[in-house]
Design a protein around this motif. Structure first.
Motif, short mmCIF file in Angstrom:
data_model
loop_
_atom_site.label_atom_id
_atom_site.label_comp_id
_atom_site.label_asym_id
_atom_site.label_seq_id
_atom_site.Cartn_x
_atom_site.Cartn_y
_atom_site.Cartn_z
N GLY A 1 7.46 11.99 -6.77
CA GLY A 1 6.42 10.96 -6.78
C GLY A 1 6.73 9.78 -5.88
O GLY A 1 5.91 8.87 -5.72
N PHE A 2 7.92 9.78 -5.28
CA PHE A 2 8.36 8.64 -4.48
C PHE A 2 7.52 8.36 -3.24
O PHE A 2 7.13 7.20 -3.02
N PRO A 3 7.21 9.36 -2.38
CA PRO A 3 6.52 9.03 -1.12
C PRO A 3 5.21 8.26 -1.27
O PRO A 3 5.04 7.21 -0.63
N PRO A 4 4.26 8.71 -2.11
CA PRO A 4 3.03 7.90 -2.20
C PRO A 4 3.28 6.53 -2.83
O PRO A 4 2.67 5.54 -2.42
N ALA A 5 4.18 6.46 -3.80
CA ALA A 5 4.49 5.16 -4.43
C ALA A 5 5.11 4.22 -3.41
O ALA A 5 4.82 3.02 -3.40
N TYR A 6 5.96 4.76 -2.54
CA TYR A 6 6.60 3.94 -1.50
C TYR A 6 5.57 3.39 -0.53
O TYR A 6 5.61 2.21 -0.17
N VAL A 7 4.63 4.21 -0.11
CA VAL A 7 3.59 3.76 0.82
C VAL A 7 2.76 2.64 0.18
O VAL A 7 2.51 1.60 0.80
N VAL A 8 2.34 2.84 -1.07
CA VAL A 8 1.56 1.82 -1.78
C VAL A 8 2.37 0.54 -1.93
O VAL A 8 1.87 -0.57 -1.67
N ALA A 9 3.64 0.67 -2.31
CA ALA A 9 4.48 -0.51 -2.50
C ALA A 9 4.69 -1.27 -1.19
O ALA A 9 4.67 -2.50 -1.17
#
Length: 170
Positions: A47-55
């Motif tokens: 789940g890290f990649p989309p959360a990283y982009v949003v963050a």
């Protein structure tokens, strides 16, 4: 502390990586009854990649602007306050908007798996205090110091220029 916009962007990339990864592992472990193991880290990593982009987007366009405005308006004074006080003020005030928005992101992400859209407000409001009590110390005690250490080891002071040097004319 970053000294120009390029340094600030590089530092944000590092800091955001540390915060999102740490908080992702924390939230996955929390959902799995505080269990911690390779499966929790693997699920957090997925789940890290989309959360990283949003963050990153939230950090650059919302949270950092708010944090600097609030810190310099109410907490510290440039030129009078120490670098440590300025760092702590900005780091602390960054946590508030990031927790609010990323808790909402987590609620939206959780409901995409269950289809229970009506639970978004409840999940969001429930996540906020859990995330705040983890994000503040994680930011101040782990991610922030580690990111600043790594940033200055990789990019010693004066190595990242504000603008590229003009090519020498022959």
């Amino acid at each position: 502390m970053p000294q120009n916009k390029r340094e600030s962007l590089i530092f944000t990339v590092i800091m955001c990586f540390c915060m999102v990864l740490g908080m992702s592992v924390y939230n996955v472990a929390r959902v799995h009854s505080w269990a911690f193991g390779p499966d929790v880290v693997a699920e957090a990593w997925v789940g890290f990649p989309p959360a990283y982009v949003v963050a990153m987007l939230l950090d650059v366009f919302v949270a950092s602007r708010f944090a600097k405005w609030f810190a310099f308006r109410f907490l510290v004074t440039p030129g009078k306050s120490s670098k440590t006080a300025i760092t702590l003020a900005i780091s602390t005030t960054m946590v508030f908007p990031m927790v609010l928005f990323m808790s909402l992101y987590g609620a939206l992400e959780a409901t995409t798996h269950t289809g229970q859209v009506a639970l978004i407000p409840l999940i969001w409001l429930t996540n906020i205090p859990f995330n705040f009590v983890a994000a503040l110390p994680w930011n101040l005690l782990v991610a922030g110091p580690f990111s600043r250490w790594l940033f200055r080891r990789v990019f010693p002071e004066g190595t990242v220029l504000e603008a590229p040097l003009a090519a020498d004319a022959a």
